[in-house]
Design a protein around this motif. Structure first.
Motif, short mmCIF file in Angstrom:
data_model
loop_
_atom_site.label_atom_id
_atom_site.label_comp_id
_atom_site.label_asym_id
_atom_site.label_seq_id
_atom_site.Cartn_x
_atom_site.Cartn_y
_atom_site.Cartn_z
N LEU A 29 0.85 -1.20 0.00
CA LEU A 29 0.00 0.00 0.00
C LEU A 29 0.87 1.24 0.00
O LEU A 29 1.89 1.29 0.70
CB LEU A 29 -0.90 0.02 1.25
CG LEU A 29 -1.84 -1.16 1.43
CD1 LEU A 29 -2.59 -1.04 2.76
CD2 LEU A 29 -2.82 -1.25 0.27
N HIS A 30 0.47 2.24 -0.77
CA HIS A 30 1.14 3.54 -0.71
C HIS A 30 0.31 4.40 0.23
O HIS A 30 -0.87 4.67 -0.04
CB HIS A 30 1.24 4.17 -2.10
CG HIS A 30 2.14 5.35 -2.14
ND1 HIS A 30 2.05 6.30 -3.11
CD2 HIS A 30 3.17 5.73 -1.33
CE1 HIS A 30 2.98 7.22 -2.91
NE2 HIS A 30 3.66 6.90 -1.83
N HIS A 31 0.90 4.80 1.35
CA HIS A 31 0.21 5.54 2.41
C HIS A 31 0.57 7.01 2.25
O HIS A 31 1.72 7.40 2.46
CB HIS A 31 0.67 4.99 3.76
CG HIS A 31 -0.15 5.43 4.91
ND1 HIS A 31 -0.10 4.82 6.13
CD2 HIS A 31 -1.05 6.43 5.04
CE1 HIS A 31 -0.92 5.43 6.96
NE2 HIS A 31 -1.50 6.41 6.32
N GLU A 65 -8.63 0.00 0.04
CA GLU A 65 -8.07 1.22 -0.52
C GLU A 65 -8.96 2.35 -0.06
O GLU A 65 -10.17 2.18 0.05
CB GLU A 65 -8.09 1.22 -2.05
CG GLU A 65 -6.97 0.48 -2.70
CD GLU A 65 -6.94 0.74 -4.19
OE1 GLU A 65 -5.87 1.12 -4.67
OE2 GLU A 65 -7.96 0.56 -4.85
N GLY A 66 -8.37 3.49 0.25
CA GLY A 66 -9.17 4.64 0.60
C GLY A 66 -8.65 5.37 1.82
O GLY A 66 -7.51 5.18 2.26
N HIS A 100 -4.45 8.24 3.59
CA HIS A 100 -5.10 7.53 2.50
C HIS A 100 -4.16 6.42 2.03
O HIS A 100 -2.94 6.63 1.97
CB HIS A 100 -5.37 8.51 1.35
CG HIS A 100 -6.05 7.91 0.18
ND1 HIS A 100 -7.41 7.84 0.06
CD2 HIS A 100 -5.54 7.35 -0.96
CE1 HIS A 100 -7.72 7.26 -1.09
NE2 HIS A 100 -6.60 6.96 -1.72
N ARG A 133 -3.45 3.41 -1.09
CA ARG A 133 -3.76 2.91 -2.42
C ARG A 133 -2.91 1.67 -2.66
O ARG A 133 -1.71 1.66 -2.39
CB ARG A 133 -3.44 3.98 -3.46
CG ARG A 133 -3.74 3.57 -4.88
CD ARG A 133 -3.58 4.74 -5.85
NE ARG A 133 -2.28 5.37 -5.79
CZ ARG A 133 -1.27 5.08 -6.60
NH1 ARG A 133 -1.39 4.16 -7.53
NH2 ARG A 133 -0.12 5.72 -6.48
N ARG A 134 -3.56 0.61 -3.16
CA ARG A 134 -2.82 -0.62 -3.47
C ARG A 134 -1.91 -0.39 -4.68
O ARG A 134 -2.36 0.03 -5.72
CB ARG A 134 -3.79 -1.77 -3.78
CG ARG A 134 -4.28 -2.48 -2.55
CD ARG A 134 -5.06 -3.73 -2.92
NE ARG A 134 -5.94 -3.51 -4.04
CZ ARG A 134 -7.27 -3.56 -3.98
NH1 ARG A 134 -7.86 -3.87 -2.88
NH2 ARG A 134 -8.00 -3.33 -5.04
#
Length: 115
Positions: free
Chosen positions: A13-15, A66-67, A75, A77-78
């Motif tokens: 995940l991109h945090h 995701e979200g 937030h 995103r995968r």
């Protein structure tokens, strides 16, 4: 000494939307189990080697989440997801074949490198 292959799912995940954006690498501890989680400053699949900090295990729901994170915690995103065979060596090194090797370097510090 290896514990033998264990097929598990993983997600990267991109945090973002936080002061220190990073990547969260999450790997099932066992099929359906809590997610072993490391915080990485770079995408460990594209960096030659990246440092990582082991953080608390996460719920399996993050494999498909995701979200926005509740409590105004940013937030996610995968970036990448998949399956691999996980083995753990006697020294604590985790291999997620055919993807990554995660090697302990201290109490909570690790390095992650693509295979």
């Amino acid at each position: 000494m290896d514990n033998g292959p264990n097929p598990v799912r993983f997600v990267l995940l991109h945090h973002t939307a936080i002061p220190d954006p990073h990547f969260d690498l999450m790997i099932e501890s066992a099929p359906g189990g809590p997610l072993l989680t490391w915080r990485c400053p770079h995408d460990p699949f594209t960096a030659r080697t990246t440092p990582a900090i082991k953080i608390q295990d996460h719920r399996p729901a993050y494999l498909s989440f995701e979200g926005d994170i509740a409590g105004d915690r940013g937030h996610v995103r995968r970036i990448r997801e998949g399956e691999g065979d996980m083995t753990t060596a006697a020294d604590g090194t985790i291999t997620l074949a055919p993807h990554l090797r995660i090697t302990p370097t201290g109490a909570a510090t690790w390095t992650v490198a693509p295979l």
